[in-house]
Design a protein around this motif. Structure first.
Motif, PDB file in Angstrom:
ATOM      1  N   VAL A 201      -5.050   3.180  -6.169  1.00  0.00           N
ATOM      2  CA  VAL A 201      -5.984   4.205  -6.736  1.00  0.00           C
ATOM      3  C   VAL A 201      -6.723   4.645  -5.942  1.00  0.00           C
ATOM      4  N   GLU A 202      -7.707   4.015  -5.018  1.00  0.00           N
ATOM      5  CA  GLU A 202      -8.568   4.568  -3.965  1.00  0.00           C
ATOM      6  C   GLU A 202      -8.015   5.455  -3.125  1.00  0.00           C
ATOM      7  N   THR A 203      -6.722   5.101  -2.346  1.00  0.00           N
ATOM      8  CA  THR A 203      -5.976   6.003  -1.599  1.00  0.00           C
ATOM      9  C   THR A 203      -5.747   7.507  -2.658  1.00  0.00           C
ATOM     10  N   LEU A 204      -5.219   7.434  -3.500  1.00  0.00           N
ATOM     11  CA  LEU A 204      -4.793   8.748  -4.292  1.00  0.00           C
ATOM     12  C   LEU A 204      -6.063   9.537  -4.502  1.00  0.00           C
TER      13      LEU A 204
ATOM     14  N   VAL B 170       2.561  24.376 -13.425  1.00  0.00           N
ATOM     15  CA  VAL B 170       2.880  24.977 -14.718  1.00  0.00           C
ATOM     16  C   VAL B 170       1.709  24.536 -15.931  1.00  0.00           C
ATOM     17  N   GLY B 171       0.525  23.941 -15.343  1.00  0.00           N
ATOM     18  CA  GLY B 171      -0.750  23.548 -16.260  1.00  0.00           C
ATOM     19  C   GLY B 171      -0.327  22.466 -17.099  1.00  0.00           C
ATOM     20  N   GLY B 172       0.608  21.490 -16.656  1.00  0.00           N
ATOM     21  CA  GLY B 172       0.882  20.457 -17.308  1.00  0.00           C
ATOM     22  C   GLY B 172      -0.026  19.023 -16.991  1.00  0.00           C
ATOM     23  N   SER B 173       0.221  18.152 -17.641  1.00  0.00           N
ATOM     24  CA  SER B 173      -0.494  16.757 -17.497  1.00  0.00           C
ATOM     25  C   SER B 173       0.121  15.802 -16.502  1.00  0.00           C
ATOM     26  N   TRP B 174      -0.656  15.101 -15.563  1.00  0.00           N
ATOM     27  CA  TRP B 174      -0.044  14.239 -14.824  1.00  0.00           C
ATOM     28  C   TRP B 174      -0.659  12.889 -14.893  1.00  0.00           C
ATOM     29  N   LEU B 175       0.304  12.100 -15.054  1.00  0.00           N
ATOM     30  CA  LEU B 175      -0.409  10.665 -15.487  1.00  0.00           C
ATOM     31  C   LEU B 175      -0.110   9.720 -14.429  1.00  0.00           C
ATOM     32  N   LEU B 176      -0.898   8.486 -14.283  1.00  0.00           N
ATOM     33  CA  LEU B 176      -0.762   7.496 -13.295  1.00  0.00           C
ATOM     34  C   LEU B 176      -0.299   6.344 -14.146  1.00  0.00           C
ATOM     35  N   ARG B 177       0.714   5.652 -13.730  1.00  0.00           N
ATOM     36  CA  ARG B 177       1.236   4.460 -14.235  1.00  0.00           C
ATOM     37  C   ARG B 177       1.437   3.327 -13.178  1.00  0.00           C
ATOM     38  N   MET B 178       0.710   2.078 -13.131  1.00  0.00           N
ATOM     39  CA  MET B 178       0.957   1.095 -12.116  1.00  0.00           C
ATOM     40  C   MET B 178       2.141   0.022 -12.842  1.00  0.00           C
ATOM     41  N   GLU B 179       3.299   0.099 -11.937  1.00  0.00           N
ATOM     42  CA  GLU B 179       4.547  -0.731 -12.482  1.00  0.00           C
ATOM     43  C   GLU B 179       4.441  -2.029 -11.801  1.00  0.00           C
ATOM     44  N   ASP B 180       3.576  -2.833 -12.521  1.00  0.00           N
ATOM     45  CA  ASP B 180       3.101  -4.197 -11.934  1.00  0.00           C
ATOM     46  C   ASP B 180       3.925  -5.074 -12.816  1.00  0.00           C
ATOM     47  N   LEU B 181       5.141  -5.058 -12.811  1.00  0.00           N
ATOM     48  CA  LEU B 181       6.001  -5.989 -13.818  1.00  0.00           C
ATOM     49  C   LEU B 181       6.410  -7.198 -12.967  1.00  0.00           C
ATOM     50  N   ASP B 182       6.132  -7.297 -11.693  1.00  0.00           N
ATOM     51  CA  ASP B 182       6.695  -8.437 -10.789  1.00  0.00           C
ATOM     52  C   ASP B 182       5.569  -9.044 -10.002  1.00  0.00           C
ATOM     53  N   PRO B 183       4.749  -9.918 -10.761  1.00  0.00           N
ATOM     54  CA  PRO B 183       3.616 -10.576 -10.377  1.00  0.00           C
ATOM     55  C   PRO B 183       3.738 -11.462  -8.974  1.00  0.00           C
ATOM     56  N   PRO B 184       5.104 -12.135  -8.803  1.00  0.00           N
ATOM     57  CA  PRO B 184       5.142 -12.725  -7.493  1.00  0.00           C
ATOM     58  C   PRO B 184       5.387 -11.941  -6.338  1.00  0.00           C
ATOM     59  N   ARG B 185       5.748 -10.427  -6.698  1.00  0.00           N
ATOM     60  CA  ARG B 185       5.790  -9.676  -5.400  1.00  0.00           C
ATOM     61  C   ARG B 185       4.422  -8.597  -5.190  1.00  0.00           C
ATOM     62  N   GLU B 186       3.583  -8.750  -6.255  1.00  0.00           N
ATOM     63  CA  GLU B 186       2.438  -8.002  -5.914  1.00  0.00           C
ATOM     64  C   GLU B 186       1.583  -8.416  -4.943  1.00  0.00           C
ATOM     65  N   MET B 187       1.080  -7.632  -4.148  1.00  0.00           N
ATOM     66  CA  MET B 187       0.211  -7.659  -3.131  1.00  0.00           C
ATOM     67  C   MET B 187      -1.361  -7.934  -3.545  1.00  0.00           C
ATOM     68  N   PRO B 188      -2.001  -9.017  -3.287  1.00  0.00           N
ATOM     69  CA  PRO B 188      -3.366  -8.751  -3.763  1.00  0.00           C
ATOM     70  C   PRO B 188      -4.295  -7.496  -3.231  1.00  0.00           C
TER      71      PRO B 188
ATOM     72  N   ALA C  77      -3.538  -4.403  -4.027  1.00  0.00           N
ATOM     73  CA  ALA C  77      -2.782  -3.231  -3.816  1.00  0.00           C
ATOM     74  C   ALA C  77      -3.000  -2.314  -5.129  1.00  0.00           C
ATOM     75  N   GLN C  78      -3.373  -2.719  -6.163  1.00  0.00           N
ATOM     76  CA  GLN C  78      -3.321  -1.790  -7.322  1.00  0.00           C
ATOM     77  C   GLN C  78      -4.855  -1.029  -6.988  1.00  0.00           C
ATOM     78  N   GLN C  79      -5.854  -1.773  -6.617  1.00  0.00           N
ATOM     79  CA  GLN C  79      -7.019  -1.047  -6.389  1.00  0.00           C
ATOM     80  C   GLN C  79      -6.934  -0.021  -5.182  1.00  0.00           C
ATOM     81  N   ALA C  80      -6.247  -0.571  -4.051  1.00  0.00           N
ATOM     82  CA  ALA C  80      -6.166   0.128  -2.939  1.00  0.00           C
ATOM     83  C   ALA C  80      -5.044   1.618  -3.158  1.00  0.00           C
TER      84      ALA C  80
ATOM     85  N   TYR D 142       0.577  -1.209  -0.024  1.00  0.00           N
ATOM     86  CA  TYR D 142       0.151   0.079   0.059  1.00  0.00           C
ATOM     87  C   TYR D 142       0.909   1.250   0.041  1.00  0.00           C
ATOM     88  N   LEU D 143       0.150   2.444  -0.246  1.00  0.00           N
ATOM     89  CA  LEU D 143       1.100   3.605  -0.187  1.00  0.00           C
ATOM     90  C   LEU D 143       1.095   4.161   1.226  1.00  0.00           C
ATOM     91  N   HIS D 144       2.369   4.638   1.202  1.00  0.00           N
ATOM     92  CA  HIS D 144       2.779   5.217   2.798  1.00  0.00           C
ATOM     93  C   HIS D 144       3.457   6.634   2.695  1.00  0.00           C
TER      94      HIS D 144
END
Length: 301
Positions: free
Chosen positions: A67-70, A42-60, A62-65, A23-25
């Motif tokens: 996004v919801e926290t942000l 500066v009126g720029g764009s801000w993107l969100l990218r999920m760096e989910d390239l390591d499935p063994p380390r991904e917490m079930p 966590a992605q949804q959590a 989770y985000l800390h």
């Protein structure tokens, strides 16, 4: 190669790219807030990218959590969130090109074997011509120094040959390494400015080399001081760092602003996140960010 500076591009595109290994800390919040404010100011764009390239380390979950926290902390990003797991074909195509050009090679060295040779990769497999099956892929590095001027940390220099050696771009388990994925995705998304933690400062010269090798544009970089716990450990998902709680959004946003050297007025105490972020966008000054690689968490309370 001498250090270079870049002028502010006409169009600013920033991003926040969390890894769903937890989770985000508070350290995540500091990085998200700085990247968000630097773009929006500066009126720029801000993107969100999920760096989910390591499935063994991904917490079930966590992605949804994440996004919801942000969202609960008042952040809004432009366009749909990108998942790196959707970009596998692009990574594979570039690796194939690098192999065909002789710029990358198969490496069968085990972790145990390399533990006996600390420091830069000793090049055991550089000319071995191993089969690609069950092998990592390493990128050949030149005997050159790469340098850049970070917007907070100043000039950074690193000699790839002497200090890094050939580095992995695809792991032995076929997972894509961070260095390659981040370079390709930043270019594909048109990112002009990278704002992230100082733990990635020493990775940047490798990314500069990849950008040069692949003919990709070089973003500007701003590396933030890391938040260090009283016991000296970095705040992180793997080390007892408490997750962000929705009811703490306002005080933690103010605390994160202070960590970034900003000066929120006492009138914002208890204000809802949208009001805090609106003030912060209007008053953002990146030059106030402390020029250090670490900040003690205890000093921010």
């Amino acid at each position: 190669m001498s250090a270079t500076t870049q002028t502010q591009p006409d169009r600013y595109v920033g991003r926040f790219a969390p890894t769903p290994s937890g989770y985000l800390h508070f350290g995540s919040l500091v990085a998200a807030l700085a990247s968000y404010l630097d773009a929006r100011a500066v009126g720029g764009s801000w993107l969100l990218r999920m760096e989910d390239l390591d499935p063994p380390r991904e917490m079930p979950g966590a992605q949804q959590a994440i996004v919801e926290t942000l969202e609960r902390y008042g952040f809004a990003w432009d366009g749909a969130m990108l998942r790196q797991s959707e970009r596998q074909a692009a990574y594979d195509a570039v690796i194939e090109q690098l192999l065909d050009a002789g710029l990358a090679y198969a490496c069968t060295c085990s972790r145990k074997q390399l533990e006996a040779h600390p420091g830069p990769y000793p090049g055991f497999c550089r000319d071995a011509r191993h089969d690609l099956q069950d092998a990592a892929i390493r990128l050949r590095v030149p005997q050159r120094e790469y340098a850049f001027v970070d917007r907070v940390q100043g000039e950074v220099r690193q000699h790839l040959g002497r200090e890094v050696g050939d580095f992995v771009i695809r792991r032995r388990d076929s997972l894509i390494a961070y260095q390659l994925a981040v370079v390709l995705d930043d270019a594909w998304q048109g990112v002009t400015d990278v704002v992230r933690g100082a733990d990635l400062l020493d990775s940047t010269p490798r990314q500069l080399y990849l950008q040069e090798l692949l003919g990709l544009p070089q973003p500007r970089y701003l590396h933030l001081p890391l938040i260090i716990q009283p016991d000296g450990h970095k705040l992180g998902k793997s080390y007892r760092s408490p997750p962000l709680q929705p009811h703490e959004a306002s005080p933690l946003l103010l605390r994160a602003l202070r960590a970034l050297g900003q000066q929120p007025p006492t009138e914002l105490d208890g204000a809802p996140p949208p009001l805090i972020l609106a003030w912060a966008v209007q008053h953002w000054k990146a030059v106030r960010i402390p020029r250090t690689r670490t900040l003690a968490e205890a000093q921010l309370r």
